[in-house]
Write an enzyme that holds these catalytic residues in place. Structure first.
Site, PDB file in Angstrom:
ATOM      1  CG  HIS A  34      -0.264  -0.314   2.505  1.00  0.00           C
ATOM      2  ND1 HIS A  34       0.676   0.526   3.051  1.00  0.00           N
ATOM      3  CD2 HIS A  34      -0.362  -1.373   3.350  1.00  0.00           C
ATOM      4  CE1 HIS A  34       1.099   0.035   4.195  1.00  0.00           C
ATOM      5  NE2 HIS A  34       0.504  -1.137   4.396  1.00  0.00           N
ATOM      6  CG  HIS A  37       4.329  -1.759   1.889  1.00  0.00           C
ATOM      7  ND1 HIS A  37       3.006  -2.105   1.966  1.00  0.00           N
ATOM      8  CD2 HIS A  37       4.957  -2.483   2.830  1.00  0.00           C
ATOM      9  CE1 HIS A  37       2.840  -3.009   2.909  1.00  0.00           C
ATOM     10  NE2 HIS A  37       4.000  -3.260   3.455  1.00  0.00           N
TER      11      HIS A  37
END
Ligand code: PAF
Length: 281
Positions: A34, A37
């Site tokens: 997501h 990250h």
């Protein structure tokens, strides 16, 4: 972006990069990527010539078998996101590739790993250290990037690097939140729309507690958070600890440390969510 599945292919690609004198950043992940990250990957891309992102759901860090089975696996979408972020190599190995034989190594960084998550998820940090130390050996990065959302994990990895003399720099990156404050997590995908609304009380309570802390003691602030979560529909508090940000030990007064963090774990239905907030830095 190159996608490799074996250590052999990974190291062949890395040798070519190193031969050109390139620096390498590593972002270890378990996939289901997501924007949190993405922020780590973008930071690594900005600070290194090449970025390796590992995508590996590490079985040794799960103390709950159902949690391991239910962990989302979305490699195709993950690779699209990594490509967009400018990663150089996605390393997506099998369990057999990472653990050709059972890993019998034991990592113990007491008292960092005996409190909070270490208390409620026995063996979890041992598994994290097993896989992260293997990834450091495989990639030999110049820098490795971890999110501050897993605050205790970051502290333990820093300690592992210090004790094992890994020649690399650990870079901690700030929590990324949704516009309404919910900390991004791969587990958020498993929340129903109703639970998603309920889960919002976690970050809202932490934000409110920072204000509250300005005129109250540590004990009162802890009680404030515990009471608010107890009163929130759909949530069950596992723990809330106000700790020294380096030693992770409980503080009892605001003057006990110059770095104080509140770490919380809450069940929203079956989903275990963690978050944290800084009171002093
Ligand atoms: O934070 C995570 O996603 C994992 O614990 C890590 C560091 C990738 C190790 O499996």
């Amino acid at each position: 972006m190159e996608i490799v599945h074996t250590v052999r292919d990974l190291q062949a690609s890395l040798s070519a990069l190193r031969a050109q004198g390139k620096t390498v950043g590593l972002v270890p992940t378990m996939g289901a990527l997501h924007a949190g990250h993405a922020s780590l990957v973008k930071r690594s891309v900005a600070e290194n010539d090449a970025t390796v992102v590992s995508v590996f759901v590490n079985p040794t860090q799960f103390n709950d078998k159902t949690d391991l089975e239910k962990y989302p696996r979305t490699l195709e979408a993950d690779c699209r996101l990594l490509d967009e972020c400018g990663a150089t190599i996605a390393f997506a190995p099998s369990v057999e590739e990472v653990y050709p034989e059972p890993d019998t190594r034991r990592f113990s960084y007491a008292p960092l790993d005996t409190v909070m998550e270490g208390k409620y998820r026995p063996g979890h940090f041992n598994g994290v250290c097993q896989v992260v130390s293997k990834l450091f050996d495989m990639v030999k990065p110049d820098r490795a990037y971890f999110g501050e959302k897993d605050f205790q994990q970051l502290a333990i990895i820093r300690e592992m690097v210090r004790q094992m003399h890994f020649p690399l720099q650990i870079v901690g990156c700030p929590i990324v939140r949704e516009a309404d404050g919910l900390a991004l997590s791969s587990r958020n995908n498993r929340l129903t729309p109703e639970q998603r609304t309920e889960a919002l009380q976690i970050s809202q309570t932490l934000f409110a507690s920072v204000e509250y802390a300005k005129s109250h003691t540590v004990a009162e602030t802890k009680q404030f958070v515990e009471d608010r979560i107890a009163a929130a529909p759909g949530l069950r508090l596992e723990y809330f600890s106000l700790v020294d940000g380096n030693t992770l030990q409980d503080v009892s007064a605001w003057d006990d440390s110059t770095y104080i963090v509140g770490c919380i774990t809450v069940f929203c239905g079956e989903i275990r969510l963690i978050d944290n907030i800084k009171y002093k830095e």
